[in-house]
Design an enzyme around this catalytic site. Structure first.
Site, PDB file in Angstrom:
ATOM      1  N   THR A 130       6.203  49.166 -89.861  1.00 52.72           N
ATOM      2  CA  THR A 130       6.117  50.234 -90.866  1.00 52.72           C
ATOM      3  C   THR A 130       4.656  50.351 -91.302  1.00 52.72           C
ATOM      4  OG1 THR A 130       8.361  49.943 -91.640  1.00 52.72           O
ATOM      5  CG2 THR A 130       6.781  50.713 -93.290  1.00 52.72           C
ATOM      6  N   ARG A 134      21.256  55.888 -92.416  1.00 55.13           N
ATOM      7  CA  ARG A 134      20.712  54.834 -93.307  1.00 55.13           C
ATOM      8  C   ARG A 134      19.311  55.238 -93.788  1.00 55.13           C
ATOM      9  NH1 ARG A 134      15.881  51.384 -93.209  1.00 55.13           N
ATOM     10  NH2 ARG A 134      16.390  49.450 -94.253  1.00 55.13           N
ATOM     11  N   VAL A 135      19.091  55.114 -95.089  1.00 53.34           N
ATOM     12  CA  VAL A 135      17.768  55.400 -95.649  1.00 53.34           C
ATOM     13  C   VAL A 135      17.248  54.113 -96.277  1.00 53.34           C
ATOM     14  CG1 VAL A 135      16.494  56.724 -97.382  1.00 53.34           C
ATOM     15  CG2 VAL A 135      18.288  57.839 -96.036  1.00 53.34           C
ATOM     16  N   GLY A 136      16.011  53.766 -95.986  1.00 56.95           N
ATOM     17  CA  GLY A 136      15.429  52.539 -96.524  1.00 56.95           C
ATOM     18  C   GLY A 136      14.497  52.803 -97.693  1.00 56.95           C
ATOM     19  N   ASP A 137      13.794  51.755 -98.069  1.00 60.55           N
ATOM     20  CA  ASP A 137      12.896  51.826 -99.226  1.00 60.55           C
ATOM     21  C   ASP A 137      11.717  52.777 -99.032  1.00 60.55           C
ATOM     22  OD1 ASP A 137      12.109  49.715 -97.255  1.00 60.55           O
ATOM     23  OD2 ASP A 137      10.303  49.699 -98.493  1.00 60.55           O
ATOM     24  N   THR A 155       6.620  46.945 -97.429  1.00 61.48           N
ATOM     25  CA  THR A 155       7.222  46.873 -96.103  1.00 61.48           C
ATOM     26  C   THR A 155       8.123  45.645 -96.055  1.00 61.48           C
ATOM     27  OG1 THR A 155       6.742  46.410 -93.780  1.00 61.48           O
ATOM     28  CG2 THR A 155       5.041  45.807 -95.347  1.00 61.48           C
ATOM     29  N   GLY A 156       9.127  45.703 -95.204  1.00 58.83           N
ATOM     30  CA  GLY A 156      10.058  44.579 -95.102  1.00 58.83           C
ATOM     31  C   GLY A 156      11.485  45.087 -95.066  1.00 58.83           C
ATOM     32  N   GLY A 216      14.362  46.839 -96.105  1.00 61.36           N
ATOM     33  CA  GLY A 216      14.481  47.910 -97.089  1.00 61.36           C
ATOM     34  C   GLY A 216      15.553  47.670 -98.128  1.00 61.36           C
TER      35      GLY A 216
HETATM   36  N1  ASP Z   1      11.016  48.809 -95.088  1.00 62.20           N
HETATM   37  C1  ASP Z   1      11.388  49.458 -93.865  1.00 62.20           C
HETATM   38  C2  ASP Z   1      12.836  49.860 -93.942  1.00 62.20           C
HETATM   39  O1  ASP Z   1      13.630  49.057 -94.369  1.00 62.20           O
HETATM   40  C3  ASP Z   1      11.183  48.625 -92.644  1.00 62.20           C
HETATM   41  C4  ASP Z   1       9.898  47.831 -92.568  1.00 62.20           C
HETATM   42  O2  ASP Z   1       9.101  47.857 -93.483  1.00 62.20           O
HETATM   43  O3  ASP Z   1       9.681  47.153 -91.548  1.00 62.20           O
HETATM   44  O4  ASP Z   1      13.177  50.937 -93.515  1.00 62.20           O
END
Ligand code: ASP
Length: 283
Positions: free
Chosen positions: A154, A182-185, A204-205, A207
């Site tokens: 990301t 699916r929607v992430g952070d 990042t990480g 979500g």
């Molecule tokens: N945070 C992102 C998500 O969960 C993925 C990532 O940061 O690697 O969509």
């Protein structure tokens, strides 16, 4: 009053193959250099973070734009968000399939001001209505089927411009094999991205974990305590780890142009620059 400009870029938290590290650092450096050029030529912090994220979306090494991982239906769905801390305005898009540079679309949502987050078909309709061309979903797939690629990274950027305005932006293809829709952070203001007059953050990480602790806003709030920025960045990652048991990383810039970053993963490529200094990379 003119303030000291600053900019920091991340290329995603998580484990990466060691042989990809130099290219990831180079990708972050090239993007940071482009964003810094925007700031040096008088561009705003919002212009700079958008320019940086576009470059990283176009780099197939990162998990954003071209090169993003497919969901469980084999389709690529992209999330992105951007926030103008000086004006308190934001724009975001989620689960878009035909947008080559989702951060550009998020910026248009910000400028339009009617809404903050547009998703899927509606976001793509808005893109067309605002003059953007939709891409073929196949154009986002890299490398061609059958080739191995590590789906990771990301991207995000936080910048402070000469007028003291902060902005933050984040873009992602999300988690590989995610459930369709699916929607992430990264699409959620306060979670993956946040900026106000005092500081800006991109995360990042995992979500789902980042959303549970509203990580970007949590860090922006912690910044009010005015302890050294690296200590505060680590404290926010500590909150993520303690409350969710999950992993992630973040970057932060404050009003003074101090830069911070932290992660509890093995890697997170970063590149940052401050007024009068050189570009610095770290992993
Ligand atoms: N945070 C992102 C998500 O969960 C993925 C990532 O940061 O690697 O969509």
């Amino acid at each position: 009053m003119a303030v000291a400009r600053a900019l920091v870029v991340h290329g995603g938290a998580g484990a990466v193959a060691e042989d990809t590290v130099p290219a990831r650092l180079l990708g972050c450096r090239e993007a940071a250099q482009a964003g810094w050029t925007v700031l040096i030529h008088g561009g705003s912090a919002v212009d700079a973070v958008e320019a940086v994220v576009v470059i990283l979306e176009d780099n197939p090494l990162f998990n954003a734009g071209v090169g993003s991982p497919p969901n469980s239906d084999g389709q690529i769905e992209l999330d992105a968000s951007i926030m103008d801390g000086a004006r308190g305005r934001a724009g975001a898009v989620a689960a878009v399939k035909r947008i080559k540079n989702p951060i550009r679309l998020a910026r248009r949502v910000l400028q339009d001001q009617r809404h903050i987050l547009l998703t899927a078909d509606g976001a793509e309709r808005f893109a067309q209505a605002s003059g953007m061309t939709l891409c073929d979903p196949q154009d986002l797939i890299y490398p061609p089927p059958g080739h191995r690629q590590q789906r990771h990274g990301t991207v995000g950027c936080v910048a402070l411009d000469r007028a003291g305005r902060l902005a933050a932006a984040t873009s992602t293809g999300g988690i590989a094999n995610k459930y369709p829709g699916r929607v992430g952070d990264s699409a959620l203001i306060g979670c993956g991205t946040y900026a106000n007059r005092d500081s800006g953050v991109s995360c990042t990480g995992i979500g789902e974990a980042i959303i549970r602790v509203v990580l970007a806003k949590t860090l922006v709030d912690l910044m009010r305590l005015d302890v050294p920025i690296q200590v505060t960045a680590k404290q926010a990652i500590g909150i993520l780890a303690e409350q969710t048991g999950d992993a992630g990383g973040l970057i932060v810039v404050n009003q003074r142009g101090d830069v911070g970053y932290a992660r509890n993963t093995t890697h997170m490529p970063v590149c940052w620059v401050r007024e009068g200094g050189d570009l610095v990379t770290d992993i």
